[in-house]
Design a protein around this motif. Sequence first.
Motif, mmCIF file in Angstrom:
data_model
loop_
_atom_site.group_PDB
_atom_site.id
_atom_site.type_symbol
_atom_site.label_atom_id
_atom_site.label_comp_id
_atom_site.label_asym_id
_atom_site.label_seq_id
_atom_site.Cartn_x
_atom_site.Cartn_y
_atom_site.Cartn_z
ATOM 1 N N GLN A 60 3.365 -7.990 14.800
ATOM 2 C CA GLN A 60 4.582 -7.627 14.057
ATOM 3 C C GLN A 60 5.689 -8.669 14.288
ATOM 4 O OE1 GLN A 60 4.701 -3.951 12.575
ATOM 5 N NE2 GLN A 60 2.592 -4.684 12.597
ATOM 6 N N ARG A 93 11.329 4.131 3.652
ATOM 7 C CA ARG A 93 10.918 3.174 4.684
ATOM 8 C C ARG A 93 12.153 2.339 5.030
ATOM 9 N NH1 ARG A 93 5.815 -0.818 4.669
ATOM 10 N NH2 ARG A 93 4.892 1.162 5.317
ATOM 11 N N ARG A 124 0.794 -1.214 0.000
ATOM 12 C CA ARG A 124 0.000 0.000 0.000
ATOM 13 C C ARG A 124 0.833 1.274 0.000
ATOM 14 N NH1 ARG A 124 -2.931 -3.697 1.947
ATOM 15 N NH2 ARG A 124 -0.986 -4.251 2.910
ATOM 16 N N THR A 125 1.712 1.389 0.990
ATOM 17 C CA THR A 125 2.375 2.684 1.207
ATOM 18 C C THR A 125 3.181 3.093 -0.028
ATOM 19 O OG1 THR A 125 2.458 2.127 3.546
ATOM 20 C CG2 THR A 125 3.790 3.990 2.830
ATOM 21 N N HIS A 180 5.016 6.216 11.787
ATOM 22 C CA HIS A 180 4.483 6.016 10.424
ATOM 23 C C HIS A 180 3.514 7.171 10.146
ATOM 24 C CE1 HIS A 180 3.264 4.234 6.778
ATOM 25 N NE2 HIS A 180 3.032 2.998 7.164
ATOM 26 N N ARG A 227 4.538 0.961 14.685
ATOM 27 C CA ARG A 227 4.764 2.391 14.421
ATOM 28 C C ARG A 227 3.432 3.103 14.162
ATOM 29 N NH1 ARG A 227 8.435 0.249 9.517
ATOM 30 N NH2 ARG A 227 6.826 -0.498 8.089
ATOM 31 N N VAL A 228 2.441 2.344 13.678
ATOM 32 C CA VAL A 228 1.120 2.933 13.431
ATOM 33 C C VAL A 228 0.481 3.329 14.765
ATOM 34 C CG1 VAL A 228 -1.177 2.526 12.464
ATOM 35 C CG2 VAL A 228 0.839 1.547 11.329
ATOM 36 N N ARG A 272 -1.774 -5.607 13.089
ATOM 37 C CA ARG A 272 -1.178 -6.919 12.805
ATOM 38 C C ARG A 272 -0.117 -7.239 13.860
ATOM 39 N NH1 ARG A 272 3.430 -8.382 10.073
ATOM 40 N NH2 ARG A 272 3.954 -6.187 9.851
ATOM 41 N N GLN A 323 0.700 7.114 7.399
ATOM 42 C CA GLN A 323 -0.410 6.234 7.768
ATOM 43 C C GLN A 323 -1.311 6.930 8.780
ATOM 44 O OE1 GLN A 323 -1.124 2.978 6.577
ATOM 45 N NE2 GLN A 323 -3.054 3.269 7.663
ATOM 46 N N PRO A 361 -4.560 -0.706 9.503
ATOM 47 C CA PRO A 361 -3.666 -0.129 8.483
ATOM 48 C C PRO A 361 -3.358 -1.105 7.343
ATOM 49 C CG PRO A 361 -2.419 -0.739 10.451
ATOM 50 C CD PRO A 361 -3.868 -0.916 10.786
ATOM 51 N N ALA A 362 -3.596 -2.435 7.622
ATOM 52 C CA ALA A 362 -3.259 -3.506 6.691
ATOM 53 C C ALA A 362 -1.726 -3.558 6.506
ATOM 54 C CB ALA A 362 -3.999 -3.336 5.379
ATOM 55 N N PRO A 363 -1.167 -4.681 6.140
ATOM 56 C CA PRO A 363 -1.817 -5.922 5.728
ATOM 57 C C PRO A 363 -2.554 -6.623 6.876
ATOM 58 C CG PRO A 363 0.553 -6.272 5.957
ATOM 59 C CD PRO A 363 0.320 -4.805 6.108
HETATM 60 C C1 NCD Z 1 1.862 -0.978 8.402
HETATM 61 C C2 NCD Z 1 3.356 -0.763 8.510
HETATM 62 O O1 NCD Z 1 4.103 -1.026 7.571
HETATM 63 O O2 NCD Z 1 3.740 -0.294 9.562
HETATM 64 N N1 NCD Z 1 1.425 -1.149 7.094
HETATM 65 C C3 NCD Z 1 1.150 -0.054 6.325
HETATM 66 O O3 NCD Z 1 2.010 0.737 6.023
HETATM 67 N N2 NCD Z 1 -0.121 0.120 5.943
HETATM 68 C C4 NCD Z 1 1.330 -1.987 9.335
HETATM 69 C C5 NCD Z 1 1.905 -3.372 9.374
HETATM 70 O O4 NCD Z 1 2.862 -3.713 8.705
HETATM 71 O O5 NCD Z 1 1.336 -4.164 10.133
#
Ligand code: NCD
Length: 289
Positions: A210, A99, A49-50, A127, A160-161, A208, A130, A248-250
């Motif tokens: 991590q 990133r 996504r990002t 993040h 980080r979200v 998710r 996000q 935030p997905a995945p």
């Molecule tokens: C998140 C991330 O990379 O921190 N994904 C994202 O950018 N949408 C969340 C994650 O990886 O669980």
Amino acid sequence: MKNLLSMEHLTNEEINHILDRAQAFENGEASSLSRTYNVANLFFEPSTRTKTSFEMAERKVGCTVIPFDAGFSSMTKGETMYDTVKTLEMIGMDAVVIRAKEDEFYNELLEGINVAIINAGDGAGQHPSQSLLDLYTIKKEFGSFEGLNVTIAGDVSHSRVAKSNATALQRLGANVRFLCPEDWAGEFEAHHSWDGLIDTSDVIMLLRVQHERHKVNKSFSKESYHEEFGLTIEREKQMKETAIIMHPAPVNRDVEIASELVECERSRIFDQVRNGVFARMAIVETILK
Ligand code: NCD
């Protein structure tokens, strides 16, 4: 704003400016950038996504996106992040979106580098893009943040979200609660069960697990994690009528959220992805202007 590194650096005014510009872009307004800027996206951790969302946003505000393949870059030969970014500056980049695995990777870029740095996720740090798209999603839903009960549930300390959103939401007047297994609270005071959270939340934001950031593996099976900390079908039925589900997905289906709920009526998970393009258009425009 010269860089976007952490939500902690943004004033409420700057946040609101970005949210307003995201709304303007969604309404069809054109970019206010006066020339074509060159941007590269440096992703040293996986991303669907990002990375794609930044590329789309950059093109939509009129930037030229210069391809950069982190896996084949000279950092695999031992070049430092500083030398890599300095090189891209000399080639003519105006901004780089990065990133990286390391928390606060950007510290080594703060002196001597003259391109704008946008943090697209630093380890278990921040993040901000996000967070801004999440704020935009919440604002579209509720109009403001004041007094909203937001529950952030999952792997809080490694996310980080969670950190970016906690900072921003609290500052904007929301009441943020955390739910996680005991060892995953980190700096936050957290709940360890859904009691009192499920039927009082306006927003349930799931995270998710991590695994890639864990030093020791937690002994949860997918089923036991789902049962204890996940948004199950039974729990969703207890949510307030107006409450929404975010992630935030995945997504790891049937772990943090029941698969059937991913696209349920109150889920905003795919709307977040769509909103992300507008939020990132606003970020890129604001930084380059
Ligand atoms: C998140 C991330 O990379 O921190 N994904 C994202 O950018 N949408 C969340 C994650 O990886 O669980």
